[in-house]
Design a protein around this motif. Structure first.
Motif, short mmCIF file in Angstrom:
data_model
loop_
_atom_site.label_atom_id
_atom_site.label_comp_id
_atom_site.label_asym_id
_atom_site.label_seq_id
_atom_site.Cartn_x
_atom_site.Cartn_y
_atom_site.Cartn_z
N HIS A 188 61.82 2.27 53.23
CA HIS A 188 63.06 2.43 54.00
C HIS A 188 63.46 3.90 54.04
O HIS A 188 63.42 4.60 53.03
CB HIS A 188 64.18 1.61 53.35
N THR A 189 63.87 4.36 55.23
CA THR A 189 64.20 5.76 55.45
C THR A 189 65.54 5.91 56.14
O THR A 189 65.88 5.12 57.03
CB THR A 189 63.11 6.44 56.31
N ASP A 190 66.32 6.91 55.71
CA ASP A 190 67.56 7.30 56.38
C ASP A 190 67.60 8.82 56.47
O ASP A 190 66.93 9.52 55.70
CB ASP A 190 68.79 6.79 55.62
N ALA A 191 68.41 9.33 57.39
CA ALA A 191 68.47 10.77 57.61
C ALA A 191 69.89 11.25 57.84
O ALA A 191 70.78 10.48 58.22
CB ALA A 191 67.59 11.16 58.81
N ALA A 192 70.09 12.55 57.61
CA ALA A 192 71.36 13.23 57.89
C ALA A 192 71.04 14.51 58.66
O ALA A 192 70.95 15.59 58.08
CB ALA A 192 72.10 13.55 56.59
N PRO A 193 70.82 14.39 59.98
CA PRO A 193 70.34 15.53 60.77
C PRO A 193 71.28 16.73 60.77
O PRO A 193 70.83 17.85 61.02
CB PRO A 193 70.19 14.95 62.18
N HIS A 194 72.58 16.51 60.48
CA HIS A 194 73.50 17.65 60.50
C HIS A 194 73.17 18.66 59.41
O HIS A 194 73.64 19.81 59.46
CB HIS A 194 74.95 17.16 60.35
N LEU A 195 72.35 18.28 58.45
CA LEU A 195 71.98 19.20 57.37
C LEU A 195 70.79 20.10 57.72
O LEU A 195 70.34 20.87 56.89
CB LEU A 195 71.66 18.41 56.10
N HIS A 244 71.72 4.39 50.20
CA HIS A 244 71.30 3.67 51.40
C HIS A 244 69.82 3.29 51.34
O HIS A 244 69.45 2.16 51.65
CB HIS A 244 71.56 4.52 52.64
N VAL A 245 68.97 4.26 50.97
CA VAL A 245 67.53 3.95 51.02
C VAL A 245 67.12 3.00 49.91
O VAL A 245 66.25 2.14 50.11
CB VAL A 245 66.66 5.23 51.00
N VAL A 246 67.75 3.11 48.74
CA VAL A 246 67.44 2.16 47.67
C VAL A 246 67.88 0.75 48.07
O VAL A 246 67.11 -0.21 47.95
CB VAL A 246 68.11 2.59 46.35
N ALA A 247 69.11 0.63 48.57
CA ALA A 247 69.61 -0.68 48.99
C ALA A 247 68.77 -1.25 50.12
O ALA A 247 68.44 -2.44 50.14
CB ALA A 247 71.07 -0.58 49.41
N GLY A 248 68.41 -0.39 51.09
CA GLY A 248 67.62 -0.85 52.23
C GLY A 248 66.23 -1.30 51.82
O GLY A 248 65.72 -2.31 52.30
N ALA A 249 65.60 -0.55 50.94
CA ALA A 249 64.25 -0.91 50.50
C ALA A 249 64.27 -2.22 49.70
O ALA A 249 63.39 -3.08 49.88
CB ALA A 249 63.66 0.22 49.66
N LEU A 250 65.26 -2.37 48.82
CA LEU A 250 65.36 -3.62 48.07
C LEU A 250 65.59 -4.80 49.00
O LEU A 250 64.98 -5.87 48.84
CB LEU A 250 66.49 -3.53 47.05
N ARG A 251 66.47 -4.63 49.97
CA ARG A 251 66.73 -5.70 50.93
C ARG A 251 65.47 -6.05 51.71
O ARG A 251 65.12 -7.24 51.87
CB ARG A 251 67.84 -5.25 51.89
N ASP A 252 64.76 -5.05 52.18
CA ASP A 252 63.54 -5.30 52.95
C ASP A 252 62.46 -5.99 52.12
O ASP A 252 61.65 -6.75 52.65
CB ASP A 252 62.99 -3.99 53.51
N TRP A 336 65.60 10.96 53.62
CA TRP A 336 65.35 10.30 52.33
C TRP A 336 64.55 9.02 52.57
O TRP A 336 64.77 8.31 53.56
CB TRP A 336 66.66 9.92 51.64
N SER A 337 63.63 8.70 51.65
CA SER A 337 62.85 7.47 51.75
C SER A 337 62.74 6.80 50.39
O SER A 337 62.75 7.48 49.35
CB SER A 337 61.43 7.75 52.27
N CYS A 338 62.63 5.49 50.41
CA CYS A 338 62.38 4.71 49.20
C CYS A 338 61.31 3.67 49.51
O CYS A 338 61.45 2.89 50.47
CB CYS A 338 63.65 4.02 48.71
N ALA A 339 60.25 3.67 48.72
CA ALA A 339 59.18 2.69 48.87
C ALA A 339 59.25 1.68 47.74
O ALA A 339 59.66 2.00 46.62
CB ALA A 339 57.82 3.39 48.87
N VAL A 340 58.84 0.45 48.03
CA VAL A 340 58.72 -0.61 47.02
C VAL A 340 57.27 -1.08 47.02
O VAL A 340 56.74 -1.46 48.07
CB VAL A 340 59.64 -1.80 47.30
N VAL A 341 56.63 -1.03 45.86
CA VAL A 341 55.26 -1.51 45.74
C VAL A 341 55.20 -2.63 44.71
O VAL A 341 55.99 -2.67 43.75
CB VAL A 341 54.28 -0.37 45.35
N GLU A 342 54.26 -3.53 44.91
CA GLU A 342 54.07 -4.67 44.02
C GLU A 342 52.64 -4.70 43.53
O GLU A 342 51.69 -4.52 44.31
CB GLU A 342 54.38 -5.98 44.73
#
Length: 347
Positions: A188-195, A244-252, A336-342
């Motif tokens: 899961h990836t999110d961005a803040a382009p204003h930075l 956001h990316v941790v929550a999104g990756a866990l949800r996915d 930012w990105s967060c990957a989940v592997v099993e």
């Protein structure tokens, strides 16, 4: 990702030569306090070997370990942060050529330090989007490589919060996953382009590389941003994006933050002080699993941090059957990105 994407093999190529923090301090190439905050006793230095050549070596190792011929690759994505050795040229095509991956489609990814994560996400999306089609890629290779050489880049002092090591990585993806593959459950990836201004500062658009500064100096452009905005807006955004990316990756991945099968979260290879101040305390709030730092001996690997983390997960046999690990990454832009592997359920 509706169909599990397997990680058939991961390779991390590191040069033999190293530059130690002790020598850098003694030779006044870095301040003693900065070296302490960075927390890297040494950094790998590639010397004369170019980044795409490094990527070929990592790719050959990954293909060999999985027993997959280069001719079976349908897709090859290469991510990089810094100069690859030629001015107007395609590194991924060179890598495919040298490997003999003549039927692969080579694609270049430039998303600064998050490029390796972006390449993995795009490769997995391409593979699963073709579900049920004969044309869907069965094997895709993601490589990263960077060499942070002077006089254009100062590995100890070109940036705040990171010392840069030279390395290449290769991740071989297989779709659908094999029974013994580490499985990529989510990315899961999110961005803040204003930075983006943090790496542009007040510089005009240049006509040539390094026209505004003889050495890449991210400290200088960041100081311009901080003078105008202060540090708190960036800290606030960084915290929000990690959440956001941790929550999104866990949800996915269909997981809860307290799931006991989550064994750890792998940190990006940033300075020890940066991790202690900005990452680890927040992750303690978000997850029961501990944060692990496996980057002390390499420093920040540009686009290669997440793949290097995957290499450690695989090489250390850090996960038991059916257990999960999270891997975090971030890069200028900011993204930012967060990957989940099993780990595979059977061995």
């Amino acid at each position: 990702m509706p169909v599990p994407v397997g990680i058939a093999s991961v390779a991390l190529w590191l040069p033999e030569h190293q530059d130690t923090a002790a020598s850098a301090v003694a030779e006044r190439r870095v301040e003693a306090r900065t070296a302490k905050d960075l927390g890297n006793p040494r950094l790998p230095v590639a010397g004369d070997i170019a980044p795409p050549e490094m990527a070929v070596l990592a790719a050959q190792e990954a293909l060999h370990d999985a027993g997959v011929p280069a001719a079976e690759l349908s897709l090859l994505l290469h991510a990089w942060m810094y100069y690859q050795g030629h001015d107007l040229w395609s590194p991924p095509h060179y890598i495919a050529h040298q490997l003999g991956a003549h039927t692969a489609v080579p694609v270049g990814i430039q998303q600064i330090c998050n490029g390796g994560a972006a390449a993995l996400e795009l490769a997995a999306a391409r593979m699963t989007a073709g579900e049920g089609r004969e044309s869907a890629p069965r094997h895709a290779l993601v490589t990263t490589a960077d060499r942070f050489a002077m006089p254009g880049f100062d590995r100890w002092r070109s940036d705040y919060g990171a010392a840069y090591g030279d390395a290449a990585t290769a991740v071989l993806l297989r779709w659908p996953a094999g029974p013994d593959d580490l499985v990529l459950r989510a990315l899961h990836t999110d961005a803040a382009p204003h930075l983006e201004m943090m790496h542009r500062g007040a510089d005009p658009f240049a006509h040539l590389p390094r026209e505004n500064s003889a050495v890449v100096d991210m400290r200088r452009t960041k100081r311009v941003y901080l003078r105008e905005h202060g540090v708190e807006p960036f800290k606030k955004t960084n915290r929000e994006m990690i959440r956001h990316v941790v929550a999104g990756a866990l949800r996915d991945a269909g997981l809860d933050a307290g799931d006991p099968r989550i064994r750890f979260v792998v940190l990006p290879r940033l300075a020890r002080k940066t991790l202690d101040d900005a990452w680890i305390p927040l992750l303690r709030e978000l997850l029961d699993a501990p944060a692990v730092d496996w980057g002390c001996e390499t420093g920040h690997l540009g686009t290669g941090d997440l793949a290097a983390g995957l290499h450690e997960v695989s090489g250390r046999s850090a996960l038991g059957a059916g257990e999960f690990g999270l891997l975090l990454n971030a890069g200028a832009g900011f993204t930012w990105s967060c990957a989940v592997v099993e780990a595979p359920k059977r061995h």
